[in-house]
Design an enzyme around this catalytic site. Sequence first.
Site, short mmCIF file in Angstrom:
data_model
loop_
_atom_site.label_atom_id
_atom_site.label_comp_id
_atom_site.label_asym_id
_atom_site.label_seq_id
_atom_site.Cartn_x
_atom_site.Cartn_y
_atom_site.Cartn_z
N ILE A 82 -7.26 -2.55 -6.19
CA ILE A 82 -7.54 -1.11 -6.51
C ILE A 82 -6.91 -0.70 -7.80
O ILE A 82 -5.78 -1.22 -8.32
CB ILE A 82 -6.95 -0.27 -5.43
N TYR A 129 1.20 0.32 0.22
CA TYR A 129 0.43 -0.77 0.97
C TYR A 129 1.14 -0.80 2.18
O TYR A 129 0.59 -0.69 3.47
CB TYR A 129 0.53 -2.02 0.27
N LYS A 131 2.94 1.47 3.79
CA LYS A 131 2.62 3.00 4.42
C LYS A 131 1.24 2.95 4.92
O LYS A 131 1.08 3.71 6.04
CB LYS A 131 2.69 4.22 3.47
#
Length: 173
Positions: A82, A129, A131
Amino acid sequence: MQLRPLEKRDLPYIYKQENARRVMALWFEEPYTSFDELEILYDKHVLDQAERRFVIDVNDEFAGVVELVYIDNLHRNTEIQIIVEEKFQGQGLAQEAMRAGLEYAFNVINMHKVYLYVDVENTAAVHIYKKIGFEMEGTLKEQFYANGRYHDSYMMGMVWSSFKEIEAKAKEQ
């Protein structure tokens, strides 16, 4: 926010990202791609079933990309990547876009595991990540070369059963 397939009209934004040394260092990739090369790569990979590339679209504005790459249909795993444009950072967009990418990977193309690599020094990304539900799987010593030095990288992953648990908890709330 919505994810939509990357289209040729998005290439100027991708070109800008790929020529930003700071951004590409986070992806452990070399910056500086010519626009002609980018168009050729797009044409070459547009039908490639081993990857899916999505634009993070916020009110018809390009806000970043989510990519599923190295899609392995035998072992049913894929890497997710991302990049969120600086203008859109700090708004929870990365979490929302990652969740949408995971939903696609698990519920549309039937992956069993989604994994990613993240620089051990990128504490903000590691926090996001974790979380979301990614688990630490290991540390890869001096795995990537960026900005003139080697970087350790965490490998983080999520399996289908964990995703389903997270999805169920989210529906309960």
